[in-house]
Design an enzyme around this catalytic site. Structure first.
Site, PDB file in Angstrom:
ATOM      1  N   ASP A  41      -2.530  43.849-117.308  1.00  0.00           N
ATOM      2  CA  ASP A  41      -2.454  44.412-118.664  1.00  0.00           C
ATOM      3  C   ASP A  41      -1.181  45.243-118.793  1.00  0.00           C
ATOM      4  O   ASP A  41      -0.473  45.172-119.792  1.00  0.00           O
ATOM      5  CB  ASP A  41      -3.640  45.331-118.952  1.00  0.00           C
ATOM      6  CG  ASP A  41      -4.975  44.671-118.817  1.00  0.00           C
ATOM      7  OD1 ASP A  41      -5.412  44.458-117.669  1.00  0.00           O
ATOM      8  OD2 ASP A  41      -5.586  44.350-119.847  1.00  0.00           O
ATOM      9  N   PHE A  69     -13.362  36.936-115.548  1.00  0.00           N
ATOM     10  CA  PHE A  69     -13.775  38.330-115.625  1.00  0.00           C
ATOM     11  C   PHE A  69     -14.006  38.827-117.050  1.00  0.00           C
ATOM     12  O   PHE A  69     -15.049  39.411-117.358  1.00  0.00           O
ATOM     13  CB  PHE A  69     -12.758  39.239-114.928  1.00  0.00           C
ATOM     14  CG  PHE A  69     -13.107  40.685-115.101  1.00  0.00           C
ATOM     15  CD1 PHE A  69     -12.518  41.439-116.108  1.00  0.00           C
ATOM     16  CD2 PHE A  69     -14.075  41.279-114.296  1.00  0.00           C
ATOM     17  CE1 PHE A  69     -12.882  42.772-116.298  1.00  0.00           C
ATOM     18  CE2 PHE A  69     -14.443  42.603-114.478  1.00  0.00           C
ATOM     19  CZ  PHE A  69     -13.851  43.350-115.487  1.00  0.00           C
ATOM     20  N   ASN A  70     -13.034  38.691-117.958  1.00  0.00           N
ATOM     21  CA  ASN A  70     -13.154  39.299-119.291  1.00  0.00           C
ATOM     22  C   ASN A  70     -14.380  38.791-120.028  1.00  0.00           C
ATOM     23  O   ASN A  70     -15.068  39.545-120.709  1.00  0.00           O
ATOM     24  CB  ASN A  70     -11.898  39.031-120.127  1.00  0.00           C
ATOM     25  CG  ASN A  70     -10.701  39.827-119.649  1.00  0.00           C
ATOM     26  OD1 ASN A  70     -10.871  40.884-119.033  1.00  0.00           O
ATOM     27  ND2 ASN A  70      -9.509  39.314-119.898  1.00  0.00           N
ATOM     28  N   ASN A 107     -11.643  46.273-116.410  1.00  0.00           N
ATOM     29  CA  ASN A 107     -11.259  46.387-114.987  1.00  0.00           C
ATOM     30  C   ASN A 107     -11.673  47.746-114.427  1.00  0.00           C
ATOM     31  O   ASN A 107     -12.071  47.899-113.285  1.00  0.00           O
ATOM     32  CB  ASN A 107      -9.730  46.282-114.827  1.00  0.00           C
ATOM     33  CG  ASN A 107      -9.191  44.934-115.156  1.00  0.00           C
ATOM     34  OD1 ASN A 107      -9.733  43.918-114.719  1.00  0.00           O
ATOM     35  ND2 ASN A 107      -8.124  44.883-115.950  1.00  0.00           N
ATOM     36  N   ASP A 110      -7.503  46.607-121.002  1.00  0.00           N
ATOM     37  CA  ASP A 110      -8.346  47.322-120.037  1.00  0.00           C
ATOM     38  C   ASP A 110      -7.470  47.643-118.814  1.00  0.00           C
ATOM     39  O   ASP A 110      -7.784  47.307-117.684  1.00  0.00           O
ATOM     40  CB  ASP A 110      -9.591  46.523-119.642  1.00  0.00           C
ATOM     41  CG  ASP A 110      -9.274  45.192-118.951  1.00  0.00           C
ATOM     42  OD1 ASP A 110     -10.128  44.740-118.149  1.00  0.00           O
ATOM     43  OD2 ASP A 110      -8.198  44.610-119.201  1.00  0.00           O
ATOM     44  N   HIS A 133      -1.983  36.780-115.948  1.00  0.00           N
ATOM     45  CA  HIS A 133      -2.992  36.469-116.974  1.00  0.00           C
ATOM     46  C   HIS A 133      -2.628  37.102-118.332  1.00  0.00           C
ATOM     47  O   HIS A 133      -2.441  36.415-119.321  1.00  0.00           O
ATOM     48  CB  HIS A 133      -4.359  37.010-116.547  1.00  0.00           C
ATOM     49  CG  HIS A 133      -4.837  36.558-115.218  1.00  0.00           C
ATOM     50  ND1 HIS A 133      -5.156  35.261-114.912  1.00  0.00           N
ATOM     51  CD2 HIS A 133      -5.081  37.266-114.080  1.00  0.00           C
ATOM     52  CE1 HIS A 133      -5.572  35.172-113.656  1.00  0.00           C
ATOM     53  NE2 HIS A 133      -5.544  36.367-113.126  1.00  0.00           N
ATOM     54  N   ASP A 134      -2.570  38.433-118.351  1.00  0.00           N
ATOM     55  CA  ASP A 134      -2.403  39.141-119.619  1.00  0.00           C
ATOM     56  C   ASP A 134      -1.001  39.026-120.204  1.00  0.00           C
ATOM     57  O   ASP A 134      -0.872  38.831-121.438  1.00  0.00           O
ATOM     58  CB  ASP A 134      -2.795  40.611-119.439  1.00  0.00           C
ATOM     59  CG  ASP A 134      -4.254  40.749-119.042  1.00  0.00           C
ATOM     60  OD1 ASP A 134      -4.631  41.797-118.490  1.00  0.00           O
ATOM     61  OD2 ASP A 134      -5.023  39.799-119.276  1.00  0.00           O
ATOM     62  N   THR A 163      -6.567  41.623-124.042  1.00  0.00           N
ATOM     63  CA  THR A 163      -6.420  41.219-122.639  1.00  0.00           C
ATOM     64  C   THR A 163      -7.510  41.818-121.756  1.00  0.00           C
ATOM     65  O   THR A 163      -7.353  41.905-120.540  1.00  0.00           O
ATOM     66  CB  THR A 163      -5.027  41.633-122.098  1.00  0.00           C
ATOM     67  OG1 THR A 163      -4.922  43.066-122.135  1.00  0.00           O
ATOM     68  CG2 THR A 163      -3.916  41.009-122.915  1.00  0.00           C
TER      69      THR A 163
HETATM   70  O1  RIB Z   1      -9.565  37.275-115.400  1.00  0.00           O
HETATM   71  C1  RIB Z   1      -8.364  37.969-115.606  1.00  0.00           C
HETATM   72  C2  RIB Z   1      -8.552  39.057-116.603  1.00  0.00           C
HETATM   73  O2  RIB Z   1      -9.507  39.990-116.121  1.00  0.00           O
HETATM   74  C3  RIB Z   1      -7.271  39.875-116.834  1.00  0.00           C
HETATM   75  O3  RIB Z   1      -7.288  40.362-118.145  1.00  0.00           O
HETATM   76  C4  RIB Z   1      -7.402  41.001-115.861  1.00  0.00           C
HETATM   77  O4  RIB Z   1      -6.703  42.184-116.301  1.00  0.00           O
HETATM   78  C5  RIB Z   1      -8.890  41.256-115.908  1.00  0.00           C
HETATM   79  O5  RIB Z   1      -9.152  42.088-117.033  1.00  0.00           O
HETATM   80 CA    CA Z   2      -7.020  42.734-118.525  1.00  0.00          CA
END
Ligand code: RIB
Ligand code: CA
Length: 311
Positions: free
Chosen positions: A17, A169-170, A41, A12, A242-243, A127
């Protein structure tokens, strides 16, 4: 290509990412079947445009980009422009109009077609919200028996959330999709949560170690607002990778410690929707459906990331 690991990266594209895309491409470890995009996102159109921009940046525009779901399974989109910027990649490449556009098709169908064609050979790294994979499983349940492995960035099992006090978030953006994927019966499902991604912080020093000027400039520019946001919250100029950490596990699973647990996701709560619940004490006596990342060798991860960017 014959002996390279076949990979589909579902994104996303978002700031982190994009760095995950750079890592996957520059690692030269993969037969990149394609990149699929999803609402997360930013809108799926923005994520697709950003993915095309980043692939062109590293002259990888031959990699197919297939657009996916424009919304979560049931809920309205929950964009994060305040974190990822108006465009989704921190304003970097804002003047670039990529020649590359999305290839024909729909991401869930592309995932089904590739996984069934290359049975037990395709690694899926996700991701963003898990909407595309959830739709693929709904359409083709036997998919789970033909995927080599699934690695996804999402959830938090022992720490605080980053969207609500309990949700990452994801998983928060599409909890029904996350729950469906966790329940689907994938034999090898690795969860990369905030518990470990918060330990891989991109600092100025680590960016300075990237000698490839194009990539160093892009990464510094695109992560500027990400690092600003982190400074406002934590008093440190840094941002969590993160990703890219999820992508790195398709290269070297030894970077993390994992343990199998039963994991589920809340979807019917006033306060806790999107919360990922890990049954650490096996109280539910349910199948241990997920390999949960419990720790990470942050220095080894950054050695991989930086050396790959400099290769
Ligand atoms: O919480 C972090 C995730 O949420 C990552 O994948 C960031 O790109 C958002 O999508
Ligand atoms: Ca992401």
């Amino acid at each position: 290509m014959a002996n390279k690991k076949k990979l589909i990266l579902d994104v996303d594209t978002g700031i982190d990412d994009a760095i995950g895309i750079l890592l996957a491409v520059k690692s030269q470890q993969f037969d990149m079947l394609g990149m699929t995009t999803v609402c997360g996102n930013v809108s799926v159109d923005a994520a697709t445009l950003n993915t095309c921009k980043v692939l062109e940046l590293v002259e990888a525009d031959d990699i197919p980009v297939i657009k996916g779901s424009a919304t979560p399974l049931l809920r309205a989109p929950h964009y994060e422009h305040r974190v990822h910027g108006e465009d989704g990649i921190g304003g970097a490449l804002k003047d670039v109009e990529p020649k590359k556009t999305a290839d024909a098709g729909f991401a869930p169908d592309f995932i089904i077609d590739q996984v069934m064609q290359y049975s037990k050979q395709v690694t899926l790294v996700l991701t963003g919200p898990l909407t595309n994979l959830a739709l693929a499983v709904k359409k083709c349940p036997e998919l789970i028996h033909h995927v080599k492995e699934v690695i996804f960035m999402g959830g938090v099992v022992q720490g605080q959330g980053n969207v609500t006090p309990v949700a990452e978030f994801n998983t928060y953006a599409d909890p029904e999709a996350a729950k469906l994927v966790l329940d689907a019966g994938f034999p090898t499902l690795t969860q990369v949560g905030l518990d470990v991604t918060r330990k891989v912080l991109l600092t100025d020093e680590r960016i300075d170690a990237i000698q490839n000027e194009t990539l160093a400039h892009y990464i510094r520019e695109s992560t500027s607002i990400y690092r600003q946001r982190y400074f406002e919250r934590n008093g440190l100029w840094a941002c969590a990778m993160h990703d890219p950490l999820a992508v790195s596990l398709a290269i070297d699973k030894q970077l993390v410690s994992t343990q199998a647990f039963h994991v589920d996701v809340e979807t019917k709560s006033e306060f806790c929707d999107g919360q990922m619940i890990c049954d650490f004490q096996h109280q539910w006596k349910k199948e241990r459906n997920v390999q949960v990342c419990t720790d990470v060798d942050a220095d080894a991860f950054f050695d991989l990331l930086i050396n790959t960017m400099n290769a």
